[in-house]
Write a protein that holds these residues in place. Structure first.
Motif, PDB file in Angstrom:
ATOM      1  N   THR A  68       0.837  -1.207   0.000  1.00  0.00           N
ATOM      2  CA  THR A  68       0.000   0.000   0.000  1.00  0.00           C
ATOM      3  C   THR A  68       0.869   1.253   0.000  1.00  0.00           C
ATOM      4  O   THR A  68       2.075   1.199   0.240  1.00  0.00           O
ATOM      5  CB  THR A  68      -0.922   0.047   1.232  1.00  0.00           C
ATOM      6  N   TYR A 101      -7.256  13.666  -5.772  1.00  0.00           N
ATOM      7  CA  TYR A 101      -8.648  13.862  -5.371  1.00  0.00           C
ATOM      8  C   TYR A 101      -9.270  14.929  -6.276  1.00  0.00           C
ATOM      9  O   TYR A 101      -9.021  16.119  -6.096  1.00  0.00           O
ATOM     10  CB  TYR A 101      -8.731  14.320  -3.916  1.00  0.00           C
ATOM     11  N   ARG A 113     -15.953   5.429  -4.395  1.00  0.00           N
ATOM     12  CA  ARG A 113     -15.251   5.023  -5.606  1.00  0.00           C
ATOM     13  C   ARG A 113     -14.121   4.049  -5.277  1.00  0.00           C
ATOM     14  O   ARG A 113     -13.900   3.060  -5.986  1.00  0.00           O
ATOM     15  CB  ARG A 113     -14.677   6.248  -6.331  1.00  0.00           C
ATOM     16  N   GLU A 114     -13.379   4.340  -4.192  1.00  0.00           N
ATOM     17  CA  GLU A 114     -12.288   3.455  -3.779  1.00  0.00           C
ATOM     18  C   GLU A 114     -12.817   2.067  -3.437  1.00  0.00           C
ATOM     19  O   GLU A 114     -12.219   1.055  -3.809  1.00  0.00           O
ATOM     20  CB  GLU A 114     -11.560   4.064  -2.575  1.00  0.00           C
ATOM     21  N   MET A 117     -13.874   0.273  -6.644  1.00  0.00           N
ATOM     22  CA  MET A 117     -12.716  -0.204  -7.396  1.00  0.00           C
ATOM     23  C   MET A 117     -12.098  -1.429  -6.735  1.00  0.00           C
ATOM     24  O   MET A 117     -11.643  -2.353  -7.420  1.00  0.00           O
ATOM     25  CB  MET A 117     -11.685   0.916  -7.548  1.00  0.00           C
ATOM     26  N   SER A 121     -11.860  -5.030  -8.452  1.00  0.00           N
ATOM     27  CA  SER A 121     -10.538  -5.649  -8.523  1.00  0.00           C
ATOM     28  C   SER A 121     -10.564  -7.073  -7.998  1.00  0.00           C
ATOM     29  O   SER A 121      -9.985  -7.987  -8.602  1.00  0.00           O
ATOM     30  CB  SER A 121      -9.535  -4.807  -7.724  1.00  0.00           C
ATOM     31  N   GLY A 242      -9.200   0.904  -3.771  1.00  0.00           N
ATOM     32  CA  GLY A 242      -8.592   1.032  -5.086  1.00  0.00           C
ATOM     33  C   GLY A 242      -8.347  -0.302  -5.756  1.00  0.00           C
ATOM     34  O   GLY A 242      -8.586  -1.366  -5.189  1.00  0.00           O
ATOM     35  N   SER A 244      -5.319  -1.520  -7.126  1.00  0.00           N
ATOM     36  CA  SER A 244      -3.925  -1.893  -7.373  1.00  0.00           C
ATOM     37  C   SER A 244      -3.496  -3.220  -6.761  1.00  0.00           C
ATOM     38  O   SER A 244      -2.390  -3.681  -7.011  1.00  0.00           O
ATOM     39  CB  SER A 244      -2.990  -0.779  -6.887  1.00  0.00           C
ATOM     40  N   THR A 273      -2.921  -3.670 -11.172  1.00  0.00           N
ATOM     41  CA  THR A 273      -4.323  -3.951 -11.459  1.00  0.00           C
ATOM     42  C   THR A 273      -4.398  -5.241 -12.269  1.00  0.00           C
ATOM     43  O   THR A 273      -3.383  -5.720 -12.794  1.00  0.00           O
ATOM     44  CB  THR A 273      -4.971  -2.815 -12.257  1.00  0.00           C
ATOM     45  N   ILE A 283       0.282   1.024 -11.912  1.00  0.00           N
ATOM     46  CA  ILE A 283      -0.318   1.702 -10.758  1.00  0.00           C
ATOM     47  C   ILE A 283       0.543   2.915 -10.376  1.00  0.00           C
ATOM     48  O   ILE A 283       1.604   3.150 -10.966  1.00  0.00           O
ATOM     49  CB  ILE A 283      -0.446   0.734  -9.554  1.00  0.00           C
TER      50      ILE A 283
END
Length: 349
Positions: A68, A101, A113-114, A117, A121, A242, A244, A273, A283
């Motif tokens: 991360t 942002y 949104r995170e 995603m 994923s 996210g 990734s 991703t 990423i």
């Protein structure tokens, strides 16, 4: 007190006050630094962090680490001294805030949104892993968002697979859009959907699009969804979002359902991703993630091919390995088990 002493004292006070103001004034930037890593093979609260039900699983050994980036939160501000410190320290970056942002988007919207995603994923990762292991995966157009107050609100939900419209099969997102566009504004549209493995048939009445009043819409966003027999649960902190971690999620699922011990006692980290077909994408924050993996003791780091230019010349004891697909990542980890084949594994140099 002399005039000179008084002037010096006032100047010092003004300097201190100005410095305090400058140090507390937010600047339109965010900081990226090395974040924590998560070993996907380590249980959490007595439960498997990656849990596969409905398929034969096999023991794993070693560590497979999700990496991360520690980033300034959307509801926080970076001060000038913090920005300067992040700029000068190694394994850190300072980026314009609106790059990370987007302006005009609320904190809640950013978080939603995170989360979305991350969910997409994980779904793509499972599909890619199952396909790599030779198991069946079926693609459907899938609802990923429903506008509040729209005709679909209360009738359709994120995660619904769309099987038919007006009793005619649809096999892609384009098919769904074309079927909706055949209607007039105000027409009822019969959807046949698969929700939680149950088939339902809600009817949704179309309305005119905000951009074009004669264009029929029902208020949904669509993407490719994947249906498969096993049920896979990822127990990951909600603070991590996210897309990734897709590659690492896919490797975790693949190693669990494959009879071969892919990680084989090593400490492997990586990022990237992934699509349902196993294509690995680039990423952000790659150097920060490598620094986090290094701190966690990883010996191998899987780098998306698209990120290779970002790590050339990077000084790290971790072996950086280039991967463009899930199948390449699997083959690479197999090769690195054997000293006779390890030399042919490509890095980013």
């Amino acid at each position: 007190m002399t005039k000179q002493t008084w002037t010096a004292a006032v100047s010092a006070l003004l300097f201190v006050a100005l410095a305090a103001v400058v140090s507390l004034t937010p600047v339109p930037y965010v900081s990226w630094s090395a974040g924590s890593t998560v070993n996907l093979f380590e249980p959490v609260d007595g439960q498997a962090r990656v849990d596969v039900q409905g398929a034969v699983t096999h023991p794993t050994t070693g560590q497979l680490r999700l990496t991360t980036v520690s980033v300034t939160r959307a509801d926080s501000q970076l001060t000038l001294p913090e920005a300067l410190l992040s700029y000068w320290l190694s394994a850190r970056e300072v980026l314009p805030r609106d790059v990370v942002y987007p302006a005009g988007v609320s904190v809640d919207e950013i978080r939603a949104r995170e989360v979305q995603m991350m969910d997409n994923s994980q779904s793509s990762a499972v599909a890619a892993a199952l396909r790599a292991a030779g198991q069946k995966v079926v693609e459907y157009p899938m609802v990923i968002g429903v506008s509040n107050g729209s005709p679909a609100d209360g009738n359709l939900r994120p995660g619904d697979f769309i099987l038919k419209i007006d009793n005619r099969p649809v096999g892609s997102v384009a098919d769904v859009r074309a079927a909706i566009n055949k209607h007039n504004v105000g027409d009822p549209i019969l959807f046949t959907i698969l929700r939680d493995r149950q088939q339902l048939s809600p009817t949704v009445r179309s309305v005119g699009s905000n951009a074009n009043a004669s264009q029929p819409v029902v208020g949904i966003n669509l993407a490719v969804g994947y249906s498969y027999a096993p049920e896979v649960t990822f127990r990951i902190s909600p603070d991590i979002g996210g897309p990734s971690a897709g590659l690492i999620f896919a490797l975790a699922v693949y190693d669990l359902i494959s009879p071969d011990d892919l990680i084989a006692g090593r400490s492997v980290a990586g990022t990237g991703t992934i699509t349902g077909d196993g294509v690995v994408g680039g990423i952000g924050g790659i150097q920060e993630k490598i620094a986090g993996a290094e701190a966690a003791g990883a010996s191998i780091f899987l780098v998306p091919t698209a990120n290779c230019p970002d790590v050339r010349g990077l000084n790290t004891p971790v072996r950086l390995v280039r991967v463009g697909t899930l199948s390449e990542a699997i083959a690479t980890l197999e090769d690195l088990k054997d000293p006779a084949r390890a030399g042919r594994v490509q890095g980013c140099g």
